[in-house]
Scaffold this motif. Structure first.
Motif, PDB file in Angstrom:
ATOM      1  N   LEU A  18       0.831  -1.207   0.000  1.00 54.73           N
ATOM      2  CA  LEU A  18       0.000   0.000   0.000  1.00 54.73           C
ATOM      3  C   LEU A  18       0.866   1.259   0.000  1.00 54.73           C
TER       4      LEU A  18
ATOM      5  N   TYR B 131      -1.990   5.330   0.320  1.00 55.69           N
ATOM      6  CA  TYR B 131      -1.321   5.335   1.622  1.00 55.69           C
ATOM      7  C   TYR B 131      -1.523   6.675   2.325  1.00 55.69           C
TER       8      TYR B 131
ATOM      9  N   ILE C   1     -11.042   5.261   6.543  1.00 56.30           N
ATOM     10  CA  ILE C   1     -10.673   4.135   7.407  1.00 56.30           C
ATOM     11  C   ILE C   1      -9.159   4.088   7.573  1.00 56.30           C
ATOM     12  N   PRO C   2      -8.716   3.428   8.644  1.00 57.06           N
ATOM     13  CA  PRO C   2      -7.274   3.373   8.888  1.00 57.06           C
ATOM     14  C   PRO C   2      -6.538   2.674   7.743  1.00 57.06           C
ATOM     15  N   VAL C   3      -5.281   3.034   7.609  1.00 60.05           N
ATOM     16  CA  VAL C   3      -4.471   2.524   6.504  1.00 60.05           C
ATOM     17  C   VAL C   3      -4.416   0.996   6.488  1.00 60.05           C
ATOM     18  N   GLY C   4      -4.362   0.415   7.661  1.00 59.22           N
ATOM     19  CA  GLY C   4      -4.241  -1.039   7.759  1.00 59.22           C
ATOM     20  C   GLY C   4      -5.400  -1.800   7.152  1.00 59.22           C
ATOM     21  N   LEU C   5      -6.523  -1.143   7.039  1.00 59.30           N
ATOM     22  CA  LEU C   5      -7.705  -1.830   6.523  1.00 59.30           C
ATOM     23  C   LEU C   5      -7.876  -1.649   5.025  1.00 59.30           C
TER      24      LEU C   5
ATOM     25  N   LEU D  19      -6.253  -2.274   2.213  1.00 59.05           N
ATOM     26  CA  LEU D  19      -6.119  -3.344   1.218  1.00 59.05           C
ATOM     27  C   LEU D  19      -7.336  -4.265   1.248  1.00 59.05           C
ATOM     28  N   SER D  20      -7.770  -4.587   2.465  1.00 60.41           N
ATOM     29  CA  SER D  20      -8.963  -5.421   2.600  1.00 60.41           C
ATOM     30  C   SER D  20     -10.167  -4.723   2.001  1.00 60.41           C
TER      31      SER D  20
END
Lengths: 529, 852
Positions: A262, A268, A436-440, A442-443
């Motif tokens: 990402l 990002y 939404i937070p970066v970690g989510l 890709l999902s």
């Protein structure tokens, strides 16, 4: 000395490290104007009579040391059926040596035909430097690939494909079987591409592209052979194989990883100045079945967009995609999924549209989005159904044009759509994504694609039920279908339709019709929703 | 000059004619007359063929994908042996195709000595014909055959080019496995034959040596075959034959190193012959029948369509079966009695029929054919299904994050976690605070009837066992062969042996749905119903749903097959007694992909009949809301309504989230219902019941339980459930009018459910993971106050961030709750290495009575 009494060498015509704005096939046709070289020599490699000129290839490739090129062999036109080709039981044949990186997928190429007297016979071999296969192997291959094709009906055209895995010989062979006029009348020909069985995985990833490339060129070869231009045919193949190998090389050197980070994308960090471009690019990319060319002036910017768009492709498609590279400066190659493309001598006064090889784009299986990260312009070629007919027309034209009084009609710039369809899918997606937070993320992107997929499934199922799997004429008109699916916005509808096309090839044309006039009538009704 | 112009044009510089509109484009599109005259010089067959897009491949002669097994018979040349499934192929000329694919000598090896040839694979794409095939050539060895070889090939034939291209690699892998099944058994047999042959030769040599010593008997009256042979042979000839045979033995021996495979084959053989010796007299005839039947079902049926074209061949094939005797591959006890060489070995008699596939590959052929059937079922599905299933296969892990609705994979909440480098917002396990909520007062505190809660313990044969065992049906259906454990046929026949061979293949094969279900539901099956194994969400595979006819092999077929091959050591296999298998498999949960569900809808699929239910019950939104908020639903019917109840439960299952045992069980219909106890609420979410004919004093749903379940009474056409005030479910319900058939409505439902789950996904990560941890216990005087603040914040989040109406918030919350619970279970399992007691979620809400 065997059949090749005298040779006329051809200087390496493929010094095209810098991209020409010419159409590819034209370049290949250009190679037909062979000039005799003064430097002639011969070489025996593994029992091959390899003849040709040996230009200093390295000096031509100062900028692109890995680009494959040829040392070309060519014979004087000695008449007679066996002047340049021999039967599998013979001991010599003409060959061209390919200077190619050993890691290239293609190790050798064999052109053979079914001779009515002696059976399978090799016409020409292109052999890579790293290829250790002996002449016996090639003879075996020609028997192997042509056997079983004896009863082929030569009156109907078409190119069939066979792919062999021969574990014992550690080889994979892609054989394209076609009918063409040989020296003694029409016969079955076969162009076999020899690969190492270790490269099976690579082949599987690139097979669609490779098939499309070779089939396009064989169509031209068939016409050349029909017109008894055998030598031109061989030279044309030289150029074509060179181009194909270069394309494969580009995928190998600058291909995308199957998993994209990402951090390498526009998702990002939110950059509001890119929002509009991003939205338009994603919309167009999805509308053109995930096929895009990203252009601009700075390669890092282009590559960032390439990574961003590739997130919307499957991992298999990503392996058929390519970054742009300032050093290697790849030209546009058709039938890749996402590719970065640095146009030659880009200047702001000139639109990048002037440089786009539209003809090449017309040859691709799917329409293409053209995204200029410099000017933030996003355009796309005609929609799938129109593109399909246009593509056929263009390929036919390409085949006939050497014998036509008229020049090839290249597609006009104005076929490029400036993309002003209203849509909501991508708009909503982007709004939510950046919240939404970066970690989510890709999902979330994956979820977005799956949502479109499910919408496409509804569309496919509706069309299937509506027409009894295509056996009867559709009862519902597309306008109603759109309303039912809640896809009133043109952009949304085309995005879902393009996804449906990927899941059920042909459905786009089935729903919207394949002829232009018919399409016009339908489109007008569609736009008026 | 001209070329230069062309170049210029090609470069895109000379675009003089600008199109003014569609009319001009159309003019461009249609070549003018001049162009046509030019093109006359080029033969039309040289121009690229225009392939009109054909989404359903109607132009192809192949209607349905099939597998063709062909051989190069030394008597008849290339011929099709069998097709899977039987009778497929339609207009397609299989004989011609067999000739085409078998015509090349694929094993062209120049040296004259015996070598083992490797398999070769060909992918054939014939656009003109619309035929696309993957062909796998393999060679079997036969001591009676010319050159000892019997070339065979398997072909997967389809009309879909895209499928062929995208599935090529999978096919290559799968067919290689099948080929291995055939080849290994065959090589064992061949080696055995060769050993016997060597003994025969040595014996013959001895006889010859003896004969040489003796004076010749001039007028021998009894000219037997043996004497003929001896008179024709010389010692040198026999010696060279021995050398050849020994060379073959030397070549074959090192290839037989797969002890695992040998063990499986041996088990299959032992099982077969054990049954025989156990009750030989009685069983003998029946066993013969079984073998006969096996062959008939496997091959004869499938064979007929190829064979009927030549009656002579038909007769010959049947005659082959009549003297088929199962052979012993691993019989070490009996010493082989060498015989004088039969004349057949050096005088070829071409009127003698060669061994068939089953005889060539004893014990291996059935398994191979079974695999082929699975391959056919798997790949014959739609391209879209295969593609989507492949993508969704990655969603199964980590299992604790998987959310399914109606047993279809919807999304995984925990995917891509930890993928990002430092600095990113990685996903983490729920905070302790969140886990603690599970045992919070608001759930446990609401038990107001301890009597009903504990009553279950007094009643061992209570409904509970029925519920839990029925719940397992859904997940261990793959294991249903155990139901027939006492049937001698299954116990000892080859088919069962093969079940152990490849566990996953049994899914669709040895399976009798109605019988199996009945057994579980009535609780009469001794094995599984008494076991209350706590199945977590950890072992999930794409598998079969309970009511599917399992005509498709699912994802698990791949994954598990692969894992079997790569991970299992022979030790694993030895220890895998039926009970071990049972406990392993019963922990596996079967889920399917939505695409598979959509494209294989049939009368027993989940969701079938949903439109009918909607038509009958206007209160459907309330029914769906009940399911989507995790409140158990009981469908009550009259004594004779079993069918109707089952149909409604099957239809409504489409909307039931969750798949873990024992929390989300679905019971189509309890035929011998007993009163529901409070503890049962922990296990089932959707339960069908029929009132007994004789009215009992205690109602099936006691009033204490009634507070926590919704009841749909189909006799009285009444629903007791909380009122639904949201929009999402109503919208889904309304769309039934637009999508008039289930074939289109169910895909739409899947689409909407995914969107709903997407909301839950954001809610889970952006709200649940953050908000509760910001709450300090000290901030609130009373736990209820904390709950209120939490609820308020939750509703606000859903409204502002997700644009979800407050009425729909419980749905979003419940979907997140499922994932939370799965993670909690996973956490508990890791922490305590044991299962914790199942908690009961009690949903005390005001109910209304709705009339249908």
């Amino acid at each position: 000395m065997t059949s090749t009494e005298r040779t006329v060498g051809m200087a390496d015509t493929f010094k095209d490290c810098d991209t020409k704005s010419m159409e590819d096939i034209d370049e290949e046709m250009e190679s037909l104007s062979i000039k005799p070289s003064e430097d002639e020599s011969e070489l025996i490699v593994d029992g091959f009579m390899v003849s040709g000129t040996f230009t200093d290839v390295a000096s031509n490739q100062c900028r692109t040391p890995v680009i494959p090129s040829f040392e070309e062999s060519s014979d004087t036109l000695v008449e007679g059926p066996d002047s340049r080709a021999i039967s599998p039981v013979g001991h010599s044949l003409t060959a061209t040596k390919l200077k190619v990186s050993s890691s290239n997928l293609i190790q050798a190429v064999v052109l053979s035909l079914w001779d009515n007297i002696v059976g399978p016979r090799i016409l020409h071999v292109w052999k890579g430097e790293a290829c250790n296969e002996t002449v016996e192997t090639f003879k075996y291959l020609s028997i192997y690939t042509l056997n079983g094709e004896i009863c082929r009906d030569l009156t109907c055209g078409g190119i069939d494909t066979k792919f062999y895995v021969m574990s014992r010989r550690k080889l994979c062979v892609l054989a394209l079987i076609f009918g063409a006029k040989g020296k003694c009348g029409p016969s079955v020909h076969c162009l076999s591409v020899v690969m190492s069985s270790n490269d099976l995985q690579k082949y599987v990833t690139w097979q669609r592209t490779l098939h499309a490339w070779l089939k396009r060129r064989i169509a031209v070869l068939r016409v050349l052979m029909e017109k008894d231009e055998y030598d031109k045919g061989i030279h044309f193949l030289n150029a074509s194989i060179n181009k194909t190998m270069r394309m494969l090389q580009s995928l190998q050197l600058d291909g995308l990883p199957s998993c994209i980070k990402l951090e390498d994308t526009y998702f990002y960090n939110e950059d509001s100045s890119k929002d509009f471009l991003l939205r338009k690019s994603i919309t167009s990319h999805l509308m053109t079945c995930g096929r895009s060319v990203v252009t601009g002036t700075v390669d890092s910017e282009i590559n960032k967009m390439v990574s961003t768009l590739a997130l919307f492709n499957t991992s298999a498609e990503r392996q058929c995609s390519r970054f742009c590279s300032h050093e290697r400066n790849w030209p546009y190659h058709h039938d890749l999924c996402v590719q970065g493309w640095l146009p030659p001598s880009y200047n702001l006064r000139q639109s990048v549209l002037d440089k786009i090889p539209l003809g090449e784009m017309q040859c691709a299986e799917y329409p293409t989005s053209i995204i200029d990260v410099k000017t933030h312009e996003v355009r796309q070629t005609l929609p799938v159904n129109e593109h399909h007919t246009r593509r056929h027309d263009f390929l036919s034209q390409e085949v006939t044009h050497p014998y036509s009084k008229h020049d090839v009609k290249y597609p006009e710039k104005n076929i490029l759509d400036n993309l002003q369809y209203p849509e909501n899918l991508v708009h909503r997606f982007m709004k939510e994504l950046f919240a939404i937070p970066v970690g989510l993320r890709l999902s979330f992107i994956q979820l977005f694609i799956r949502t479109i997929e499910r919408k496409a499934l509804v569309l496919i199922k509706s069309a299937e039920v509506d027409s009894d799997q295509g056996r009867s004429a559709p009862k519902t008109n597309p306008r109603k279908l759109r309303q039912d699916l809640g896809l009133q916005l043109e952009g949304d509808f085309r995005i879902v339709l393009a996804m449906a096309e990927k899941l059920k090839p042909g459905i786009y044309t089935y729903l919207l019709g394949d002829s232009l006039n018919h399409e016009l009538a339908r489109n007008i009704s569609l736009y008026s929703v | 000059m001209k070329r230069a112009e062309k170049k210029k044009l090609g470069g895109g510089y000379a675009f003089n004619a600008m199109f003014g509109g569609y009319a001009d484009v159309a003019a461009y599109y249609h070549p003018n007359e001049e162009d046509e005259s030019i093109e006359e010089h080029i033969a039309p067959d040289l121009l690229p063929i225009y392939e009109k897009p054909d989404p359903w491949n109607l132009r192809s002669p192949i209607e349905k994908d099939f597998v063709l097994l062909a051989e190069f018979s030394e008597l008849e040349g290339p011929r099709p042996v069998l097709t899977i499934p039987y009778g497929t192929g339609g207009q397609f000329d299989k004989n011609n195709f067999a000739v085409k694919i078998m015509s090349v000598d694929y094993h062209n090896i120049s040296n004259n000595t015996f070598t083992v040839s490797d398999d070769t694979q060909v992918m054939i794409l014939e656009n003109r014909e619309g035929v696309y095939a993957y062909v796998h050539h393999f060679t079997l060895y036969d001591i009676h055959a010319r050159g000892f070889v019997r070339p065979f090939c398997m072909a997967y034939v389809t009309a879909d080019e895209n499928k062929m291209l995208s599935a090529y690699e999978d096919m290559l892998n799968e067919f290689s496995k099948v080929s291995k099944c055939f080849s290994y058994a065959n090589k064992l047999l061949f080696l055995k034959d060769i050993k016997h042959h060597i003994k025969n030769l040595e014996h013959t040599k001895e006889c010859l040596q003896k004969l040489e010593g003796e004076p010749p008997k001039p007028n021998e009256s009894d000219s037997t075959d043996e004497n003929d042979v001896l008179s024709e042979l010389t010692i040198t000839q026999v010696e060279s034959m021995i050398a050849e045979a020994k060379h073959i033995e030397k070549v074959i021996m090192p290839l037989l190193t797969d002890k695992k495979m040998e063990l499986k084959l041996k088990q299959a053989e032992d099982r077969f012959f054990m049954s025989r010796s156990m009750d030989f007299e009685e069983e003998h005839e029946r066993e013969e029948e079984i073998v006969q039947e096996e062959i008939n079902t496997e091959e004869k049926k499938e064979d007929v369509n190829c064979i009927k074209e030549t009656p002579r061949r038909k007769a010959s094939v049947y005659s082959l079966y009549s003297d088929y005797k199962p052979c012993r591959l691993f019989d070490e006890t009996r010493e082989y009695q060498p015989q004088i060489l039969s004349s057949a070995f050096f005088r070829k008699k071409f009127d003698k029929l060669l061994r068939n596939l089953h005889e060539l590959c004893p014990w291996g052929s059935h398994n191979a054919l079974r695999r082929l059937r699975c391959i056919q079922r798997y790949f014959s599905r739609d391209l879209a299904t295969l593609q989507i299933e492949k993508e969704e296969g990655t969603l199964i892990d980590p299992a604790a994050g998987l959310l399914t609705i109606g047993r279809c994979v919807t999304l995984n909440f925990m995917q891509h976690s930890g993928r990002l480098a430092d600095g990113g917002y990685g996903m983490s396990l729920p905070s302790n605070n969140l886990l603690r909520r599970r045992l919070s007062e608001d759930t446990l505190g609401s038990f107001n009837s301890s009597e009903s809660f504990y009553s279950i313990q007094d009643d061992r044969e209570s409904v509970h066992s029925g519920v839990s065992s029925a719940a397992e049906v859904a997940f261990i259906y793959a294991n249903s062969s155990h139901c027939d454990e006492h049937s001698p046929r299954n116990r000892y026949s080859i088919s069962e042996a093969d079940d152990y061979f490849v566990i996953n293949y049994k899914e669709g094969d040895v399976y009798e749905p109605p019988k199996a279900r009945e057994r579980y539901l009535t609780g009469s099956s001794a094995g599984t119903s008494s076991e209350r194994s706590f199945t977590t969400a950890t072992d999930i595979s794409f598998g079969t749903d309970v009511d599917q006819d399992l005509y498709t092999t699912r994802r698990s077929f791949y994954d598990r097959a692969i894992s079997m091959d790569s991970n299992c050591t022979s030790d694993d296999l030895i220890s895998s007694s039926p009970t071990d298998l049972e406990s392993n498999i019963s922990r596996k949960v079967a889920v399917i992909s939505a695409a598979d569900h959509i494209f294989s809808l049939n009368s027993s699929s989940i969701g079938h009949g949903i439109l009918k239910v909607f038509q009958e019950y206007r209160c459907s939104p309330e029914i769906l809301a009940t399911l989507l908020t995790g409140r158990p639903l009981v469908v009550l019917g009259g004594a004779k309504d079993e069918k109707a109840v089952t149909a409604i439960v099957t239809a409504l299952w489409l909307f039931l989230p969750g798949h873990t045992i024992p929390n989300h069980a679905v019971v189509p219909c309890l035929s011998k219902p007993k009163q529901i106890k409070m503890v049962d609420l922990a296990h089932f979410k959707l339960l069908g019941m029929c009132r007994p004919e004789r009215r009992t004093s205690s109602p099936l749903v006691p009033s204490s339980v009634r507070n926590y379940v919704s009841v749909l009474d189909i006799e009285r056409k009444m629903l007791t459930a909380p009122a639904y005030k949201g929009h999402i479910i109503k919208d889904i319900y309304k769309q039934r009018k637009i999508f008039k058939t289930e074939d289109t409505y169910i895909p739409f439902v899947h689409c909407e459910l995914l969107e709903l789950a997407t909301r839950a996904f954001i809610y889970y990560h952006c709200f649940c993971q953050k908000e509760p941890s910001s709450f300090q216990d000290n901030d609130f005087a009373h736990p209820l106050e904390r709950a209120n603040v939490y609820n308020m914040k939750s509703t606000e989040f859903c409204d502002t961030r997700l644009s979800v109406h407050p009425g729909d918030v419980p749905v979003i919350e419940y979907l997140s709750e499922i994932v939370k619970m799965q993670q909690y279970d996973e956490w508990a399992r890791c922490s305590y290495s044991d299962t914790l007691p199942t908690s009961v979620k009690l949903d005390l809400r005001e109910c209304k009575v709705f009339k249908a």
